[in-house]
Design an enzyme around this catalytic site. Structure first.
Site: not given
Ligand code: NDP
Length: 309
Positions: A54, A98, A121
């Protein structure tokens, strides 16, 4: 029928190139580049690999890219403090925590701490609600966004089509179902308690599989001519089995022999190839699209926050 391949690597490359151009234009016309922070607790090797990918992709697209690695023994309060700091940071447009976070952390509390306007996200419960309830201005999680882009690329009109999503996770299955519903597909979600799976999945014009069970979806699960999206990524070192499955795919076998490992999808690719109209390979299908979608989401949030779009 021989299915056409939905080449996620190529499509994601095209999208990332366009994003790079858009970032250059934002910088030239408005004097900023999108900023993305990825926060990781500890060093789970798989998570670290994703975080690295990422970060690399964000850098390559010209973003301001920050990686914050909290030590494995960091407390929940320390993680929340870091999230709050990023919420306040003027140069940061997207914040991604994460997952998984350590078991003892309250995941909901952490995801809720990410400011809505920076929730790249789409895992903040408010964002989840917006995805279900609103017509637009929602941010959907990256993998489902990538899945939808792949389906769009087939040219299929999703309106009124039978779509079956196999898997009901918050990360993939449920948001993908919500996005398909927004496109007016008739959506069924299956899971481990669904009775007679093949009879349900074989109705699908669009079949999205996110189960995490290698080669589970064989020919009998698939309707002739269906679009099949295989999200599953299942690591294997079983060379014998791999060679049996990919008997007619010497380039797959060559790769496995070189590396000593390979991946199976949740879908039996060679069988699906004979029945579907479109199929995603594993790897090289959904995976690369996830990264491209994360970048797209960041640009969307940056434009909203900084330009009021
Ligand atoms: P989860 O483990 O969170 O969810 C799996 C789902 O599959 C659950 O809903 C479960 O049902 C269902 N399921 C499990 N076994 C069966 C079965 N035998 N029959 C029917 N349903 C079953 O997985 P994720 O959604 O997070 O991930 C799924 C796969 O996608 C994994 O292989 C993962 O690695 C991959 N993935 C790939 C990404 C990418 O970018 N390429 C991104 C995210 C995931 P129940 O709810 O009843 O337990």
């Amino acid at each position: 029928m021989t299915a056409q391949i939905l080449d996620g690597t190529r499509i994601s490359g095209e999208i990332r190139e366009k994003i790079g151009e858009e970032v250059a234009a934002l910088k030239a016309e408005h004097g900023f580049v999108p900023g993305l922070t990825v926060i990781q607790v500890g060093e789970v090797p798989e998570s670290s690999a994703y975080v690295k990918m990422k970060e690399k992709a964000a850098n390559k697209a010209g973003f301001l890219s920050r990686k914050i690695n909290l030590p494995v023994d960091a407390s929940e309060a320390e993680l929340l403090d870091e999230i709050h700091r990023q919420n306040e940071h003027p140069d940061i447009d997207g914040i991604l925590v994460q997952l998984p976070v350590p078991d003892e952390f309250d995941e909901n509390k952490i995801l809720s701490a990410v400011a809505i306007e920076k929730d790249v996200d789409g895992f903040n419960p408010y964002s989840v609600g917006m995805l279900s309830a609103s017509k637009d201005r929602f941010i959907a999680p990256a993998t489902p966004v990538g899945i939808m882009e792949l389906i769009r690329r087939t040219g299929i009109d999703m309106k009124g089509k039978e779509a079956v999503v196999l898997g009901r996770s918050n990360i993939v299955g449920k948001p993908t179902a919500a996005l398909l519903l927004k496109e007016h597909a008739t959506v069924t979600i299956c899971h481990s308690r669904t009775k007679d799976l093949p009879s349900v999945t074989s109705r699908a014009d669009i079949l999205v599989v996110a189960v995490g069970r290698e080669l589970m979806v064989t020919s009998e699960y698939i309707k002739e001519g269906a679009v099949v999206i295989d999200v599953g990524v299942n690591y294997t070192e079983d060379e014998k089995k791999f060679k049996e499955v990919y008997l007619d795919f010497p380039d797959f076998i060559e790769k496995l022999e070189k590396k000593g490992y390979g991946y199976f999808g949740d879908v039996h690719y060679p069988q699906a190839l004979k029945k579907a109209s479109w199929i995603t390979p594993v790897p090289g299908g959904v995976g690369p699209m996830t990264i491209a979608s994360l970048l797209m989401n960041t640009v969307t949030l940056a434009r909203r926050r900084r330009l009021g779009e």
